[in-house]
Scaffold this motif. Structure first.
Motif, PDB file in Angstrom:
ATOM      1  N   LEU A 157       0.830  -1.212   0.000  1.00  0.00           N
ATOM      2  CA  LEU A 157       0.000   0.000   0.000  1.00  0.00           C
ATOM      3  C   LEU A 157       0.863   1.260   0.000  1.00  0.00           C
ATOM      4  CD1 LEU A 157      -2.748  -1.156   2.522  1.00  0.00           C
ATOM      5  CD2 LEU A 157      -3.124  -0.595   0.105  1.00  0.00           C
ATOM      6  N   LEU A 158       1.956   1.235   0.755  1.00  0.00           N
ATOM      7  CA  LEU A 158       2.853   2.389   0.790  1.00  0.00           C
ATOM      8  C   LEU A 158       3.612   2.552  -0.525  1.00  0.00           C
ATOM      9  CD1 LEU A 158       4.187   2.140   4.446  1.00  0.00           C
ATOM     10  CD2 LEU A 158       2.968   4.082   3.454  1.00  0.00           C
ATOM     11  N   VAL A 159       3.974   1.452  -1.141  1.00  0.00           N
ATOM     12  CA  VAL A 159       4.628   1.517  -2.456  1.00  0.00           C
ATOM     13  C   VAL A 159       3.694   2.186  -3.465  1.00  0.00           C
ATOM     14  CG1 VAL A 159       5.370   0.114  -4.416  1.00  0.00           C
ATOM     15  CG2 VAL A 159       6.222  -0.395  -2.124  1.00  0.00           C
ATOM     16  N   ILE A 160       2.426   1.824  -3.409  1.00  0.00           N
ATOM     17  CA  ILE A 160       1.443   2.449  -4.310  1.00  0.00           C
ATOM     18  C   ILE A 160       1.332   3.935  -4.014  1.00  0.00           C
ATOM     19  CG2 ILE A 160      -0.998   2.514  -4.971  1.00  0.00           C
ATOM     20  CD1 ILE A 160      -1.119  -0.504  -4.333  1.00  0.00           C
ATOM     21  N   ALA A 161       1.243   4.298  -2.726  1.00  0.00           N
ATOM     22  CA  ALA A 161       1.009   5.689  -2.334  1.00  0.00           C
ATOM     23  C   ALA A 161       2.209   6.589  -2.599  1.00  0.00           C
ATOM     24  CB  ALA A 161       0.626   5.752  -0.864  1.00  0.00           C
ATOM     25  N   THR A 162       3.422   6.046  -2.548  1.00  0.00           N
ATOM     26  CA  THR A 162       4.625   6.874  -2.698  1.00  0.00           C
ATOM     27  C   THR A 162       5.267   6.733  -4.070  1.00  0.00           C
ATOM     28  OG1 THR A 162       6.012   5.109  -1.757  1.00  0.00           O
ATOM     29  CG2 THR A 162       5.113   6.738  -0.217  1.00  0.00           C
ATOM     30  N   GLY A 163       4.526   6.245  -5.029  1.00  0.00           N
ATOM     31  CA  GLY A 163       5.096   5.983  -6.353  1.00  0.00           C
ATOM     32  C   GLY A 163       5.616   7.213  -7.050  1.00  0.00           C
ATOM     33  N   THR A 185      -9.668   0.203   8.355  1.00  0.00           N
ATOM     34  CA  THR A 185      -8.648  -0.834   8.532  1.00  0.00           C
ATOM     35  C   THR A 185      -7.407  -0.271   9.208  1.00  0.00           C
ATOM     36  OG1 THR A 185      -9.439  -2.029   6.575  1.00  0.00           O
ATOM     37  CG2 THR A 185      -7.199  -2.509   7.324  1.00  0.00           C
ATOM     38  N   LEU A 186      -6.988   0.924   8.796  1.00  0.00           N
ATOM     39  CA  LEU A 186      -5.812   1.542   9.404  1.00  0.00           C
ATOM     40  C   LEU A 186      -6.048   1.831  10.886  1.00  0.00           C
ATOM     41  CD1 LEU A 186      -4.678   4.007   6.569  1.00  0.00           C
ATOM     42  CD2 LEU A 186      -3.815   1.720   7.094  1.00  0.00           C
ATOM     43  N   LEU A 187      -7.242   2.293  11.219  1.00  0.00           N
ATOM     44  CA  LEU A 187      -7.564   2.541  12.629  1.00  0.00           C
ATOM     45  C   LEU A 187      -7.578   1.232  13.418  1.00  0.00           C
ATOM     46  CD1 LEU A 187     -10.341   5.291  12.643  1.00  0.00           C
ATOM     47  CD2 LEU A 187      -7.860   5.534  12.761  1.00  0.00           C
ATOM     48  N   GLU A 188      -8.064   0.169  12.776  1.00  0.00           N
ATOM     49  CA  GLU A 188      -8.101  -1.130  13.451  1.00  0.00           C
ATOM     50  C   GLU A 188      -6.689  -1.629  13.742  1.00  0.00           C
ATOM     51  OE1 GLU A 188     -10.071  -5.548  12.677  1.00  0.00           O
ATOM     52  OE2 GLU A 188     -10.978  -3.763  11.755  1.00  0.00           O
ATOM     53  N   LEU A 189      -5.761  -1.383  12.820  1.00  0.00           N
ATOM     54  CA  LEU A 189      -4.363  -1.760  13.060  1.00  0.00           C
ATOM     55  C   LEU A 189      -3.794  -0.995  14.251  1.00  0.00           C
ATOM     56  CD1 LEU A 189      -2.765  -1.925   9.487  1.00  0.00           C
ATOM     57  CD2 LEU A 189      -3.255  -3.837  11.011  1.00  0.00           C
ATOM     58  N   LEU A 190      -4.135   0.286  14.351  1.00  0.00           N
ATOM     59  CA  LEU A 190      -3.618   1.110  15.440  1.00  0.00           C
ATOM     60  C   LEU A 190      -4.146   0.657  16.795  1.00  0.00           C
ATOM     61  CD1 LEU A 190      -3.758   4.715  13.907  1.00  0.00           C
ATOM     62  CD2 LEU A 190      -1.737   3.319  14.331  1.00  0.00           C
ATOM     63  N   THR A 191      -5.378   0.169  16.825  1.00  0.00           N
ATOM     64  CA  THR A 191      -5.976  -0.215  18.108  1.00  0.00           C
ATOM     65  C   THR A 191      -5.611  -1.635  18.538  1.00  0.00           C
ATOM     66  OG1 THR A 191      -8.016  -0.844  16.930  1.00  0.00           O
ATOM     67  CG2 THR A 191      -7.930   1.363  17.891  1.00  0.00           C
ATOM     68  N   ASP A 192      -4.961  -2.380  17.655  1.00  0.00           N
ATOM     69  CA  ASP A 192      -4.482  -3.717  18.004  1.00  0.00           C
ATOM     70  C   ASP A 192      -3.070  -3.585  18.583  1.00  0.00           C
ATOM     71  OD1 ASP A 192      -3.451  -6.251  18.149  1.00  0.00           O
ATOM     72  OD2 ASP A 192      -3.899  -6.809  16.084  1.00  0.00           O
ATOM     73  N   VAL A 194      -0.586  -5.585  19.309  1.00  0.00           N
ATOM     74  CA  VAL A 194       0.497  -6.304  18.636  1.00  0.00           C
ATOM     75  C   VAL A 194       0.788  -5.687  17.275  1.00  0.00           C
ATOM     76  CG1 VAL A 194       1.237  -8.527  17.707  1.00  0.00           C
ATOM     77  CG2 VAL A 194      -0.041  -8.438  19.860  1.00  0.00           C
ATOM     78  N   ALA A 195      -0.254  -5.428  16.498  1.00  0.00           N
ATOM     79  CA  ALA A 195      -0.066  -4.813  15.179  1.00  0.00           C
ATOM     80  C   ALA A 195       0.545  -3.425  15.319  1.00  0.00           C
ATOM     81  CB  ALA A 195      -1.406  -4.739  14.441  1.00  0.00           C
ATOM     82  N   ARG A 196       0.115  -2.680  16.336  1.00  0.00           N
ATOM     83  CA  ARG A 196       0.622  -1.310  16.526  1.00  0.00           C
ATOM     84  C   ARG A 196       2.121  -1.311  16.808  1.00  0.00           C
ATOM     85  NH1 ARG A 196      -2.588   0.050  20.277  1.00  0.00           N
ATOM     86  NH2 ARG A 196      -1.241  -0.053  22.102  1.00  0.00           N
ATOM     87  N   SER A 197       2.573  -2.291  17.601  1.00  0.00           N
ATOM     88  CA  SER A 197       3.990  -2.318  17.955  1.00  0.00           C
ATOM     89  C   SER A 197       4.871  -2.594  16.741  1.00  0.00           C
ATOM     90  CB  SER A 197       4.244  -3.371  19.031  1.00  0.00           C
ATOM     91  OG  SER A 197       4.079  -4.678  18.507  1.00  0.00           O
ATOM     92  N   ARG A 198       4.370  -3.378  15.788  1.00  0.00           N
ATOM     93  CA  ARG A 198       5.167  -3.740  14.600  1.00  0.00           C
ATOM     94  C   ARG A 198       4.865  -2.834  13.414  1.00  0.00           C
ATOM     95  NH1 ARG A 198       6.723  -8.574  11.631  1.00  0.00           N
ATOM     96  NH2 ARG A 198       7.882  -7.742   9.852  1.00  0.00           N
ATOM     97  N   LEU A 199       3.619  -2.428  13.264  1.00  0.00           N
ATOM     98  CA  LEU A 199       3.190  -1.728  12.054  1.00  0.00           C
ATOM     99  C   LEU A 199       2.768  -0.288  12.307  1.00  0.00           C
ATOM    100  CD1 LEU A 199       0.860  -4.598  10.722  1.00  0.00           C
ATOM    101  CD2 LEU A 199       3.294  -4.280  10.264  1.00  0.00           C
ATOM    102  N   GLY A 200       2.897   0.170  13.545  1.00  0.00           N
ATOM    103  CA  GLY A 200       2.374   1.488  13.905  1.00  0.00           C
ATOM    104  C   GLY A 200       2.911   2.622  13.054  1.00  0.00           C
ATOM    105  N   ASN A 201       4.226   2.696  12.891  1.00  0.00           N
ATOM    106  CA  ASN A 201       4.813   3.800  12.129  1.00  0.00           C
ATOM    107  C   ASN A 201       4.367   3.801  10.676  1.00  0.00           C
ATOM    108  OD1 ASN A 201       6.091   4.499  14.463  1.00  0.00           O
ATOM    109  ND2 ASN A 201       8.166   4.407  13.652  1.00  0.00           N
ATOM    110  N   THR A 203       1.655   2.461   9.476  1.00  0.00           N
ATOM    111  CA  THR A 203       0.225   2.771   9.436  1.00  0.00           C
ATOM    112  C   THR A 203      -0.004   4.269   9.511  1.00  0.00           C
ATOM    113  OG1 THR A 203      -0.265   0.665  10.527  1.00  0.00           O
ATOM    114  CG2 THR A 203      -1.996   2.333  10.544  1.00  0.00           C
ATOM    115  N   VAL A 204       0.704   4.921  10.419  1.00  0.00           N
ATOM    116  CA  VAL A 204       0.588   6.375  10.576  1.00  0.00           C
ATOM    117  C   VAL A 204       1.097   7.086   9.323  1.00  0.00           C
ATOM    118  CG1 VAL A 204       1.505   8.352  11.865  1.00  0.00           C
ATOM    119  CG2 VAL A 204       0.639   6.354  13.088  1.00  0.00           C
ATOM    120  N   LEU A 205       2.173   6.577   8.740  1.00  0.00           N
ATOM    121  CA  LEU A 205       2.698   7.159   7.499  1.00  0.00           C
ATOM    122  C   LEU A 205       1.652   7.107   6.397  1.00  0.00           C
ATOM    123  CD1 LEU A 205       4.796   8.167   5.472  1.00  0.00           C
ATOM    124  CD2 LEU A 205       5.740   5.841   5.381  1.00  0.00           C
ATOM    125  N   LEU A 206       1.035   5.952   6.195  1.00  0.00           N
ATOM    126  CA  LEU A 206       0.033   5.823   5.137  1.00  0.00           C
ATOM    127  C   LEU A 206      -1.158   6.732   5.406  1.00  0.00           C
ATOM    128  CD1 LEU A 206      -0.889   4.477   2.547  1.00  0.00           C
ATOM    129  CD2 LEU A 206      -1.814   2.585   3.905  1.00  0.00           C
TER     130      LEU A 206
END
Length: 676
Positions: A157-163, A185-192, A194-201, A203-206
């Protein structure tokens, strides 16, 4: 007889590379058009570097000739992304990421539609992209996918957004905007957790990138939904990711300072020549650059969503931010709930008794980033930090919190080493409301950024923050326990420095210098006119007059500056405005100086102590005449449009470029997923 050596033989190619060579031919071998080819293709580990090198060797003509094959490969990637075998899913995702990166790396025309046609095909673009995004959003919330697979999805998703450099010219992003599930979906990742600890940055970037897609051209659904978000958990989790990024940076900075202190003579010599900024390390440079996205997310949250202001006030311990849940390779159910580290290490946590909040962590971060404004990356970050603080100090709720005497914090405001002062890495001060620390931050910027190449815009923002704080204190009659003398001295010294270097500074900023002087004098007018309502003690008011009298020569020099330029038609209006604002300051000087001189004459004294001058001030208020200044507590509220549109466009461009430059494909051990 000796056998001939194997030196002349070419090294054997990996099987996946042989398949790539077949696929990336413009014509000829069609052996890939069989089910068995693709079954094997997506079982073989993807080789992103090889695909990217292939695209680097292509020109537009090559891609046009390979259009049908690219469309077919895209279609097959989409097919296997939807399968239930994680190995094939991961390889399909990484291959598709390479295709998006590759298609954007080749100039194929002036319109993004050309790239859509080459990669997906016009006939299938709408349907295929919708299916792709449904699969990606579903994968990010799939309980059977661990964070490793979700990280690969988010990367795509980030590759698509930053093309493209300018996200608003990236036609692929339009498909992301029209997908209704992506935001949730992005908000759901932030509220999880485990996902937030690995994917938080990421997710916030996207999220930050999506908010800035054509934000000035029409209705952006991400802007609309973020502005009305009132889910306290989601907002708190967003704040947690932001605060964690800043806390990590701050911790590293302090660690680097400790290293430099222990490095002995070399460090001392380095300090003397002014090369003390710890951020000169490559790692620090990278962190400052990568944190631009975090800063942008913080800005958008504060600027768009008033509910987020309350998140700034949430207290937490550093331990809650630094601790990271463990990663279970290939795990599924184990990662649906947060887990605890099996063996915590001293590095995993810091003292849990250190209570902070998002704002206090951000203030410390700002004190580091603002130190070296000669570097372009720091200029941008410092500007954004001050814009964020401007927005905060314009908010009534935020002002109430940061001025609350019952909410005491300790914030480390890092000070830039200078030739005329020695600075400890961390200065221990008693706890105080955050408004005190914010004033310390602004004073530090003023004191440490008096330079011929004056960072004028940042000084104006800094003064604006001080003015907004004072307006709130005057309005609510808050007597903040703060050493105001440091601010008064810094402001007067700023005037003195600019006047001493007028030839170097005035030629560049011209009317802007009048605006800066007027703002400084009006801050003094706030103290003179309304100081009795917000200064902590009557003695503070006396000390204000003492500082004005002590440094009266600076105000006389400023008066001469006004008189010199008043005759010039170009500056007549701004110089007249400055002259009008100086009436009370000059009245104080002209009222008390003769009385001090007379006292010295009557008592045959060559000089007076501070206490003696203060006594003269206290006994001579009655016959002092001052003019009532109007609109001192008015200021122009911050507005992004039109003044800052170019800045944010360039900032998003920089963030996109940085992501493309630093993005790497994870070397995933596919053996962990073979049991599925």
């Amino acid at each position: 007889m000796l056998r001939r050596g194997n030196e002349g033989k070419k090294p054997l190619k990996e099987k996946i590379i042989l398949h790539y060579d077949i696929l990336f031919k413009s014509h000829g071998d069609d052996s890939f058009d069989t089910p068995t080819f693709w079954e094997e293709f997506f079982l073989l580990k993807a080789h992103p570097d090889y695909i990217e090198k292939k695209f680097e060797s292509f020109v537009a003509k090559d891609l046009i000739q390979m259009k049908d094959r690219l469309n077919f490969l895209f279609e097959k990637c989409l097919e296997y992304i939807q399968c239930d075998q994680p190995v094939r899913v991961i390889n399909a995702l990484q291959t598709m990421s390479c295709l998006f990166r590759g298609i954007h790396s080749v100039e194929v025309g002036d319109h993004g539609f050309d790239k859509i046609n080459l990669l997906v095909g016009f006939d299938m673009a709408e349907t295929s992209m919708q299916v792709l995004l449904r699969c990606l959003t579903a994968g990010l919330t799939n309980d059977h996918y661990n964070t490793t697979i979700k990280a690969v999805i988010l990367q795509l998703l980030l590759v698509i957004a930053t093309g493209t450099d300018n996200i608003s010219q990236n036609t692929f992003v339009e498909y992301l905007m029209t997908n209704e599930e992506l935001y949730d979906t992005l908000l759901e990742l932030l509220t999880d957790p485990v996902a937030r600890s690995r994917l938080g940055n990421d997710t916030v970037l996207l999220l930050a990138l999506m908010v800035n897609y054509r934000k000035y051209e029409g209705v952006n659904p991400f802007v609309m939904r973020l502005s009305v978000l009132d889910d306290e958990l989601a907002l708190s989790c967003l704040g947690s990711v932001i605060s964690s990024a800043f806390a990590s940076f701050n911790k590293q900075f302090v660690s680097k300072q400790e290293e430099s202190k222990s490095s002995g003579l070399f460090s001392t010599i380095t300090n003397m020549v002014g090369s003390m900024f710890i951020g000169d390390s490559d790692e620090q440079k990278q962190m400052i650059k990568s944190n631009e996205a975090i800063l942008l997310a913080l800005y958008e949250a504060i600027h768009l969503n008033r509910n987020f202001i309350s998140v700034l006030t949430h207290s937490h311990t550093d331990a809650t931010l630094v601790g990271t849940p463990p990663h279970t390779p290939g795990g599924t159910d184990d990662e649906s709930v947060p887990s605890q580290p099996a063996t915590p290490t001293p590095e995993s946590f810091v003292d849990a008794s250190t209570t902070r909040n998002v704002l206090s962590t951000f203030l410390q971060y700002t004190s580091v980033v603002m130190q070296d404004t000669k570097l372009k990356r720091n200029i941008s970050s410092t500007k954004l930090c001050f814009i964020i603080l401007t927005c905060i100090t314009e908010d009534q709720f935020a002002n109430s919190f940061i001025h609350d005497e019952n909410m005491s914090f300790q914030v480390c405001i890092h000070k830039m080493p200078m030739r005329h002062r020695k600075v400890k890495a961390i200065v221990e001060k008693p706890g105080a409301p955050l408004a005190c620390w914010l004033l310390d931050l602004t004073v530090e910027f003023i004191v440490s950024h008096m330079m011929k190449d004056l960072p004028f815009s940042q000084h104006m923002r800094c003064l604006g923050i001080i003015h907004r704080l004072m307006c709130h204190e005057k309005k609510c009659q808050i007597r903040l326990s703060y050493n105001w003398r440091e601010l008064w001295t810094a402001l007067i010294n700023l005037i003195k420095f600019i006047l001493s270097n007028e030839s170097a500074i005035f030629g560049r900023w011209k009317k802007g210098i009048f605006a800066l002087f007027t703002l400084v004098i009006n801050i003094f007018n706030m103290f003179i006119t309304f100081g009795d309502t917000f200064l902590p003690t009557p003695t503070s008011y006396d000390e204000l007059y003492y500082e004005i009298i002590r440094l009266h020569q600076v105000f006389h020099s400023l008066e001469n500056f006004v008189l010199r330029h008043n005759a010039n038609p170009e500056y007549k209006d701004v110089s007249s405005r400055l002259a009008s604002s100086m009436v009370n300051v000059l009245a104080i000087v002209r009222h008390f100086n003769p009385k001090i001189e007379q006292y010295m004459k009557d008592n045959n004294m060559a000089s007076l102590t501070e206490e003696e001058v203060l006594e003269i001030v206290k006994s001579n208020y009655d016959d002092l005449t001052l003019k009532l200044q109007h609109s001192l507590d008015h200021f122009e509220r911050y507005s992004e449009r039109p003044k800052e549109t170019h800045f944010f466009t360039e900032l998003v461009r920089s963030i996109s470029e940085q992501y493309r430059k630093t993005m790497v494909f994870d070397n995933i051990d596919l053996q962990d997923f073979m049991h599925f």
